[in-house]
Design an enzyme around this catalytic site. Structure first.
Site, PDB file in Angstrom:
ATOM      1  N   ASP A 213       4.659  -4.674   2.067  1.00 37.92           N
ATOM      2  CA  ASP A 213       4.258  -3.757   1.012  1.00 37.92           C
ATOM      3  C   ASP A 213       4.742  -4.298  -0.385  1.00 37.92           C
ATOM      4  O   ASP A 213       5.975  -4.445  -0.612  1.00 37.92           O
ATOM      5  CB  ASP A 213       4.810  -2.276   1.102  1.00 37.92           C
ATOM      6  CG  ASP A 213       4.702  -1.433   0.094  1.00 37.92           C
ATOM      7  OD1 ASP A 213       3.636  -1.754  -1.016  1.00 37.92           O
ATOM      8  OD2 ASP A 213       5.177  -0.364  -0.096  1.00 37.92           O
TER       9      ASP A 213
ATOM     10  N   HIS B  38       7.902   3.872  -2.118  1.00 46.15           N
ATOM     11  CA  HIS B  38       7.848   2.674  -1.960  1.00 46.15           C
ATOM     12  C   HIS B  38       9.011   1.886  -2.024  1.00 46.15           C
ATOM     13  O   HIS B  38       9.681   2.186  -3.034  1.00 46.15           O
ATOM     14  CB  HIS B  38       6.608   1.997  -2.743  1.00 46.15           C
ATOM     15  CG  HIS B  38       5.253   2.479  -2.603  1.00 46.15           C
ATOM     16  ND1 HIS B  38       4.422   2.049  -1.495  1.00 46.15           N
ATOM     17  CD2 HIS B  38       4.631   3.457  -3.034  1.00 46.15           C
ATOM     18  CE1 HIS B  38       3.256   2.563  -1.492  1.00 46.15           C
ATOM     19  NE2 HIS B  38       3.313   3.715  -2.411  1.00 46.15           N
TER      20      HIS B  38
END
Length: 604
Positions: free
Chosen positions: A241, A414
């Site tokens: 990611d 995140h």
């Protein structure tokens, strides 16, 4: 059909599955928990010898945020990781959502052994129903993710014929030559996992969305030990990611938001209205806990919020103190100082409950000076204007509005740069493929890997549709497959293309001019007209001179267009083309605008 391996790794943490009494366990629905039977006639894949090529084909999630879909292919076997949707750009007028182009998958549907989902956010599961309208393949997901997918399948009438299987962190699932292990991670939704995909060419770690939260609201911290062990065993490639690669340091723990809620609830005599992402069960838990602490009752409004809370309660991911959750109608009989409303609308969506409250369209809630509205979410890129409009309207109503710019009311799900470095250091991949980000994010993530000692030739920044070929010793991009965006407009799938979008853009920016003329079927002479109708261009009464000029231009175009073709019949196409050309040129010179010109020629 792929066989399910239910063996757990004994040495590492399992999923954050909450313990609950037998009496509280939900009744099973279409989501299967049993070992699936092989379909009659379905061929069992034969493992390829070492030395073959693993193909990784991103069909979404590169050079964009959302629409995540990655294809893993080895020999005759294919598995998919995530099938997400995206949201339309500002110039996609009228488009509701965007999904990946499934052409390659439909063409190869007989080779697809399974769909593996990392978590339940829309950008990772939202396009599942659209894919399953074109093909059928088993789905493997953790409990909350599976429950959310099942809701979508029910809405699309696909639940009964879909093979949906629940997994837990620590379990592995065979799918052709692939073996996929689920690894527990922290994210802004419960039951998120990374995947360790074992192939004859080597092991690939696909992180999905994650963060390293040392004090999660519920369940365990991310299973870093497993990432480390995989690194020792050998990782061929890491797909990680890239969303927060531009943010230095570490992401903030979700528990920090709970401290902000406590501060804002303490001593407040107003009704409190909280909006956040419906899928953030951990955030919802903190709102409910804080409400109970200060003796407030909680009502829920907004369809997606009601659905996620119902599912989370059934699965045990949400714990509500006794007599805290009430129906919205019951709140009316309570003092405002004892009320909390959890609502949808954190992104300013025009049909959301908060939007309707702000613009006096909600049947049960009327906003006023006795309300404190807490927006516990940051605006998704592209939604800043709509969120600001709702905030402004709430202020107009006299409400006390608290939002992210001035309080710790939202933390990202995140990983930031140092956390991304940690995963790189633990897994020690031979090759690195940054995913889930715009192009600059992918480039910066690759640069971080290179700074940590990764050879630049071993980092691959791909485009959608690229075929990344991996062997035990090499990695390269070798060709591409069909990839792109399919636009969903209402019930239409893919019927809005570039031409339609271009026309909508012209209509939105410059408006439309319709020219109506009636011609004689005998000789093509003008019987009546031309009549000029405008929409979104100019107001007729304020521009009478322009209207006269347009009629004159239309008559002149009719005269020099020829009128009749070689056969002696009226050449309508020639007339339309002449009218359109002449009027467009005239209007651009006079107004510097290019409205859509629609000549309507009728034969009488």
């Amino acid at each position: 059909m792929a066989e399910k391996n239910t063996e757990k790794r004994p040495a590492h943490k399992q999923s954050e599955r909450p313990a609950r009494p037998q009496s509280e366990r939900p009744v099973r629905t279409q989501v299967e928990h049993r070992k699936p039977a092989r379909k009659q006639g379905e061929r069992k894949s034969v493992g390829r010898p070492p030395g073959g090529k693993l193909k990784i084909i991103p069909l979404g999630g590169l050079n964009e945020i959302g629409k995540n879909l990655t294809v893993y292919e080895y020999g005759d076997d294919i598995i998919l990781v995530d099938v997400g949707l995206g949201f339309p750009d500002d110039d996609m007028y009228g488009v509701d959502i965007v999904i990946p182009d499934f052409s390659y998958l439909v063409k190869n549907q007989g080779r697809i052994r399974g769909i593996f989902l990392t978590h339940g956010h829309e950008d990772h599961i939202g396009a599942v129903p659209y894919l399953l309208k074109n093909l059928n393949a088993p789905i493997y997901a953790t409990r909350l993710t599976a429950a959310l997918v099942n809701l979508k399948l029910q809405e699309h009438g696909l639940a009964q014929k879909t093979r949906l299987h629940t997994m837990e962190a620590g379990q592995s699932q065979k799918a052709g030559v692939f073996s996929v292990e689920f690894i527990h991670v922290n994210h802004s939704i419960a039951d998120a996992v990374s995947l360790a995909i074992k192939t004859p060419a080597g092991t690939v770690v696909h992180t999905g969305d994650f963060k390293i939260d040392p004090t999660p609201i519920h369940g365990d911290m991310i299973d870093l030990a497993r990432f480390g062990q995989l690194g020792k065993e050998g990782v061929l490639a890491l797909l990680s990611d890239s969303t927060n690669i531009e943010k230095p340091g570490y992401s903030t723990s979700e528990s920090k938001v709970g401290e902000s809620f406590d501060r804002l609830f303490n001593g407040c005599n107003k009704r409190i209205i909280v909006t956040t992402f419906a899928s953030n069960v951990h955030r919802l838990q903190q709102v409910i806990n804080t409400a109970a602490k200060y003796g407030r009752k909680v009502g829920i409004t907004g369809r997606s919020m009601e659905n996620i809370i119902k599912v989370s309660l059934e699965l045990g991911y949400l714990k509500v103190p006794k007599n805290t959750l009430v129906e919205m109608a019951e709140l009316k009989n309570m003092p405002r100082s004892k009320q909390v409303i959890i609502t949808t609308g954190s992104q300013g969506e025009d049909r959301s409950a908060l939007y309707r409250m702000a613009f006096s369209g909600h049947k049960q809630v009327e906003i006023g000076p006795e309300d404190r509205v807490i927006i516990s979410a940051s605006a998704v890129p592209g939604n800043e204007r709509t969120v600001s409009n709702v905030i402004d309207e709430l202020f107009h109503k006299g409400a006390d509005v608290i939002y992210d710019k001035f309080s710790d009311l939202h933390v990202s799900g995140h990983a930031c740069r140092e956390e991304l470095k940690m995963i790189l250091a633990l897994t020690r991949p031979q090759f690195f493929i940054p995913v889930h980000g715009e192009h600059r994010m992918l480039k910066k993530h690759a640069a971080v890997a290179i700074e940590m000692g990764m050879p630049s030739k071993n980092t691959i920044i791909a485009e959608l549709g690229n075929v990344i070929e991996l062997t035990k010793k090499s990695a390269k991009i070798n060709g591409s497959v069909t990839a792109g965006k399919v636009l969903i407009d209402g019930t239409g799938i893919g019927d809005v293309g570039a031409v339609v979008l271009r026309d909508r853009k012209v209509l939105a920016e410059d408006g439309m001019v319709v020219v109506v003329m009636n011609l004689s079927s005998q000789d093509g002479s003008l019987v009546s007209g031309p009549d000029i109708i405008t929409r979104g261009f100019i107001y007729v009464k304020e521009s009478e001179d322009t209207m006269k000029d347009l009629k004159r231009i239309a008559l002149e175009a009719l005269a020099h267009s020829g009128g009749t073709g070689r056969s002696g019949r009226i050449d309508y196409n020639a007339i339309r083309s002449a009218v359109k050309h002449d009027m467009s040129g005239f209007l651009y010179k006079k107004t510097r605008r290019s409205p859509m010109i629609l000549p309507v020629i009728m034969e009488i």
